[in-house]
Design a protein around this motif. Structure first.
Motif, PDB file in Angstrom:
ATOM      1  N   ILE A  32      34.315 118.059  19.176  1.00  0.00           N
ATOM      2  CA  ILE A  32      35.135 116.984  18.171  1.00  0.00           C
ATOM      3  C   ILE A  32      36.070 117.877  17.425  1.00  0.00           C
ATOM      4  CG2 ILE A  32      34.955 115.260  16.434  1.00  0.00           C
ATOM      5  CD1 ILE A  32      31.940 115.366  17.289  1.00  0.00           C
ATOM      6  N   ASP A  33      37.521 117.935  18.070  1.00  0.00           N
ATOM      7  CA  ASP A  33      38.638 118.760  17.430  1.00  0.00           C
ATOM      8  C   ASP A  33      37.990 120.016  17.056  1.00  0.00           C
ATOM      9  OD1 ASP A  33      39.989 116.379  17.271  1.00  0.00           O
ATOM     10  OD2 ASP A  33      39.258 115.821  15.440  1.00  0.00           O
ATOM     11  N   GLY A  34      37.434 120.683  18.233  1.00  0.00           N
ATOM     12  CA  GLY A  34      37.172 122.243  18.180  1.00  0.00           C
ATOM     13  C   GLY A  34      35.671 122.410  17.701  1.00  0.00           C
ATOM     14  N   VAL A  35      35.038 121.386  16.992  1.00  0.00           N
ATOM     15  CA  VAL A  35      33.807 121.611  16.541  1.00  0.00           C
ATOM     16  C   VAL A  35      32.872 121.133  17.367  1.00  0.00           C
ATOM     17  CG1 VAL A  35      32.161 120.548  14.548  1.00  0.00           C
ATOM     18  CG2 VAL A  35      34.824 120.957  14.124  1.00  0.00           C
ATOM     19  N   GLN A  36      31.952 121.867  17.744  1.00  0.00           N
ATOM     20  CA  GLN A  36      30.773 121.740  18.605  1.00  0.00           C
ATOM     21  C   GLN A  36      29.495 121.121  17.952  1.00  0.00           C
ATOM     22  OE1 GLN A  36      30.404 123.460  22.341  1.00  0.00           O
ATOM     23  NE2 GLN A  36      32.563 122.670  21.677  1.00  0.00           N
ATOM     24  N   VAL A  37      28.843 120.303  18.856  1.00  0.00           N
ATOM     25  CA  VAL A  37      27.630 119.522  18.257  1.00  0.00           C
ATOM     26  C   VAL A  37      26.532 120.208  18.628  1.00  0.00           C
ATOM     27  CG1 VAL A  37      26.358 117.304  18.141  1.00  0.00           C
ATOM     28  CG2 VAL A  37      29.156 117.225  18.308  1.00  0.00           C
ATOM     29  N   GLU A  38      25.498 120.511  17.773  1.00  0.00           N
ATOM     30  CA  GLU A  38      24.273 120.915  18.197  1.00  0.00           C
ATOM     31  C   GLU A  38      23.275 119.908  17.715  1.00  0.00           C
ATOM     32  OE1 GLU A  38      21.169 124.553  16.850  1.00  0.00           O
ATOM     33  OE2 GLU A  38      23.146 124.583  15.876  1.00  0.00           O
ATOM     34  N   LEU A  39      22.668 119.320  18.888  1.00  0.00           N
ATOM     35  CA  LEU A  39      21.645 118.473  19.015  1.00  0.00           C
ATOM     36  C   LEU A  39      20.305 119.002  18.872  1.00  0.00           C
ATOM     37  CD1 LEU A  39      21.168 115.245  18.662  1.00  0.00           C
ATOM     38  CD2 LEU A  39      20.910 115.370  21.268  1.00  0.00           C
ATOM     39  N   ILE A  40      19.527 118.690  17.760  1.00  0.00           N
ATOM     40  CA  ILE A  40      18.405 119.580  17.452  1.00  0.00           C
ATOM     41  C   ILE A  40      17.316 118.293  17.509  1.00  0.00           C
ATOM     42  CG2 ILE A  40      16.778 120.896  15.939  1.00  0.00           C
ATOM     43  CD1 ILE A  40      19.365 121.871  14.872  1.00  0.00           C
ATOM     44  N   GLY A  41      16.295 118.052  18.358  1.00  0.00           N
ATOM     45  CA  GLY A  41      15.468 116.956  18.449  1.00  0.00           C
ATOM     46  C   GLY A  41      14.159 117.317  19.020  1.00  0.00           C
ATOM     47  N   ASP A  42      13.006 116.496  18.940  1.00  0.00           N
ATOM     48  CA  ASP A  42      11.736 116.725  19.730  1.00  0.00           C
ATOM     49  C   ASP A  42      10.998 115.405  19.670  1.00  0.00           C
ATOM     50  OD1 ASP A  42       9.731 118.096  20.676  1.00  0.00           O
ATOM     51  OD2 ASP A  42       9.045 119.272  18.709  1.00  0.00           O
ATOM     52  N   ASP A  43      10.042 115.461  20.736  1.00  0.00           N
ATOM     53  CA  ASP A  43       9.348 114.246  20.946  1.00  0.00           C
ATOM     54  C   ASP A  43       8.172 113.791  19.704  1.00  0.00           C
ATOM     55  OD1 ASP A  43       7.834 112.313  22.108  1.00  0.00           O
ATOM     56  OD2 ASP A  43       6.494 113.742  23.460  1.00  0.00           O
ATOM     57  N   TYR A  44       8.346 113.016  19.042  1.00  0.00           N
ATOM     58  CA  TYR A  44       7.441 112.409  18.248  1.00  0.00           C
ATOM     59  C   TYR A  44       6.273 111.514  18.747  1.00  0.00           C
ATOM     60  CZ  TYR A  44       9.053 107.863  16.802  1.00  0.00           C
ATOM     61  OH  TYR A  44       9.527 106.500  16.886  1.00  0.00           O
ATOM     62  N   ALA A  45       6.543 111.195  19.869  1.00  0.00           N
ATOM     63  CA  ALA A  45       5.534 110.542  20.555  1.00  0.00           C
ATOM     64  C   ALA A  45       5.208 109.217  20.160  1.00  0.00           C
ATOM     65  CB  ALA A  45       4.154 111.081  20.823  1.00  0.00           C
ATOM     66  N   TYR A  46       6.162 108.387  19.306  1.00  0.00           N
ATOM     67  CA  TYR A  46       5.965 107.105  18.708  1.00  0.00           C
ATOM     68  C   TYR A  46       4.879 106.991  17.545  1.00  0.00           C
ATOM     69  CZ  TYR A  46       7.341 102.091  19.088  1.00  0.00           C
ATOM     70  OH  TYR A  46       7.665 100.705  18.646  1.00  0.00           O
ATOM     71  N   ASP A  47       4.726 108.237  16.813  1.00  0.00           N
ATOM     72  CA  ASP A  47       3.777 108.361  15.768  1.00  0.00           C
ATOM     73  C   ASP A  47       4.301 108.481  14.591  1.00  0.00           C
ATOM     74  OD1 ASP A  47       1.963 109.894  14.024  1.00  0.00           O
ATOM     75  OD2 ASP A  47       0.632 110.010  15.907  1.00  0.00           O
ATOM     76  N   MET A  48       4.243 107.404  13.566  1.00  0.00           N
ATOM     77  CA  MET A  48       4.980 107.500  12.535  1.00  0.00           C
ATOM     78  C   MET A  48       4.512 108.766  11.394  1.00  0.00           C
ATOM     79  SD  MET A  48       4.742 103.699  10.753  1.00  0.00           S
ATOM     80  CE  MET A  48       5.359 104.510   9.071  1.00  0.00           C
ATOM     81  N   ALA A  49       3.555 109.330  11.644  1.00  0.00           N
ATOM     82  CA  ALA A  49       3.352 110.521  10.711  1.00  0.00           C
ATOM     83  C   ALA A  49       3.880 111.732  11.305  1.00  0.00           C
ATOM     84  CB  ALA A  49       1.604 110.912  10.630  1.00  0.00           C
ATOM     85  N   LYS A  50       4.019 111.860  12.719  1.00  0.00           N
ATOM     86  CA  LYS A  50       4.541 112.947  13.358  1.00  0.00           C
ATOM     87  C   LYS A  50       6.137 112.919  13.225  1.00  0.00           C
ATOM     88  CE  LYS A  50       3.569 114.654  17.523  1.00  0.00           C
ATOM     89  NZ  LYS A  50       3.200 114.897  18.772  1.00  0.00           N
ATOM     90  N   GLY A  51       6.699 111.459  13.165  1.00  0.00           N
ATOM     91  CA  GLY A  51       8.140 111.104  12.922  1.00  0.00           C
ATOM     92  C   GLY A  51       8.465 111.611  11.535  1.00  0.00           C
ATOM     93  N   GLN A  52       7.643 111.515  10.442  1.00  0.00           N
ATOM     94  CA  GLN A  52       7.951 111.916   9.089  1.00  0.00           C
ATOM     95  C   GLN A  52       7.923 113.337   9.075  1.00  0.00           C
ATOM     96  OE1 GLN A  52       8.127 109.894   6.123  1.00  0.00           O
ATOM     97  NE2 GLN A  52       8.701 111.773   5.268  1.00  0.00           N
TER      98      GLN A  52
END
Length: 393
Positions: free
Chosen positions: A71-91
């Motif tokens: 984005i105009d020379g700025v790289q995007v670092e996407l940091i994510g993980d599987d929370y398995a549709y579990d609210m506690a893990k999502g939190q």
């Protein structure tokens, strides 16, 4: 005196730590060359059938964008993980993305976790794009950092009801509602019933079917007794296919209409010929349509030895969501949460090349669109049968 000084110093350090989180990673979220975006994925949970291709689309778009200079020379670092549709893990994952990874914005997933996180998201000043299209997220007082990138489930349902009213032949149409007992499943139900009553479509039955259901014969037998002309399905691919197979076995002639997560190639693959004639709400394009917006995706896939035939509509949906976030980042004067929120609010009639309805945001409106299309399964494939429309048209 030494003890008092030590306690005072600890207090200052704790306060500074709290301020950093509340500012959306203001100090370290971007080094000027990279911006960090967090993500909650459902790969192995109850909605992983649609969550997996959606997450792949999000990842793919940023890989493509970075290969084109970012984005105009700025790289995007996407940091994510599987929370398995579990609210506690999502939190826990959200807190890790905020505190450890110091992200500037987040791409979320489910309705229950998105709604539960709204206050934290607001306090932390982290712009949040969810795959949930809950009507509740329109409320800016409760959700000032949440943005809706497609029509809400309620607006989808209202559009379907209006289409039924406009196109039904014969006596007043009757309607059943088939949904799961989750925040996602329940989200549009009361709004659909209210709008149906307003325009003269009678809701004659409701059936609750688990999102992971592999059989639903008792629910379909109950619905058959009410004999509705139409049934709106608020599910993902797996449960939708179960409903269609059971209906075929029982020779039910109700017209089934799936909202967006019930619609897509996956339901046809699972249900087979039981899916023939199903209608579906289309918020995002199919990869086999002839659309300008697919050119970038095709270029990316070819660079990986793949083609558009290897991806699904939910991949397109994830791609588009990531693209809209990138547009907001490109508008931002500062690459922190508050700056990106203001950048998103500058998006006006963003042309997505046909991949989705154009989106517009402002300080007073974080719902990008209320428009959808409808498609019908013909010869084992969804074919779009309407232009973009809304219940207000």
């Amino acid at each position: 005196m030494l003890l008092l000084c030590f306690m005072f110093l600890v207090g200052i350090m704790a306060a500074c730590s709290g301020d950093e989180g509340a500012a959306g990673g203001d100090a370290e979220a971007s080094d000027g060359n990279t911006v960090k975006i967090g993500a909650l994925f459902d790969i192995t949970g109850g909605t992983g059938d649609v969550g997996t291709p959606y997450s792949e689309g999000e990842k793919a778009y940023y890989e493509y964008l970075n290969s084109q200079g970012g984005i105009d020379g700025v790289q995007v670092e996407l940091i994510g993980d599987d929370y398995a549709y579990d609210m506690a893990k999502g939190q826990r994952l959200y807190q890790e993305l905020r505190d450890k990874d110091n992200v500037s914005a987040i791409l979320g997933w489910g309705t229950a976790d998105t709604e539960a996180l709204r206050q934290q998201v607001a306090n932390d000043q982290l712009p949040y794009f969810s795959a949930s299209y809950s009507e509740n997220l329109k409320n800016l007082e409760e959700s000032p950092y949440n943005f809706l990138t497609a029509a809400t489930y309620s607006d989808q349902g209202r559009a379907v009801v209006q289409w039924i009213k406009d196109n039904h032949e014969g006596d007043n149409p009757t309607l059943a509602l088939l949904y799961n007992d989750t925040a996602f499943g329940r989200s549009p139900i009361e709004d659909i019933k209210a709008y149906a009553a307003e325009v003269g479509v009678e809701v004659v039955d409701e059936q609750v079917i688990p999102v992971t259901a592999t059989e639903a014969q008792s629910q379909m037998l109950n619905m058959e007794e009410a004999d509705p002309d139409y049934a709106i399905i608020q599910q993902t691919w797996g449960a939708t296919a179960t409903i269609l197979r059971e209906a075929q076995t029982l020779d039910i002639d109700t017209q089934f209409i799936g909202l967006n997560w019930a619609t897509g190639e996956g339901v046809v693959e699972i249900a087979g010929d039981a899916a023939e004639g199903m209608l579906g709400v289309v918020t995002h394009a199919f990869p086999y349509e002839d659309l300008e917006g697919l050119a970038e995706m095709e270029e990316y896939l070819e660079s990986r030895g793949e083609s558009l035939e290897d991806v699904s509509q939910k991949f397109v949906q994830g791609w588009v969501t990531a693209k809209i976030m990138a547009e907001g980042i490109g508008n931002a004067e500062e690459l922190n949460g508050e700056g990106i929120r203001k950048g998103i609010e500058q998006i006006k009639d963003m042309d997505l090349g046909g991949l989705a309805a154009p989106v517009t945001f402002s300080e007073d409106n974080h719902a990008g669109t209320n428009q959808v299309r409808l498609a019908e399964v013909k010869n084992g494939k969804f074919e779009v049968i309407t232009d973009y429309f809304s219940y207000e048209d």
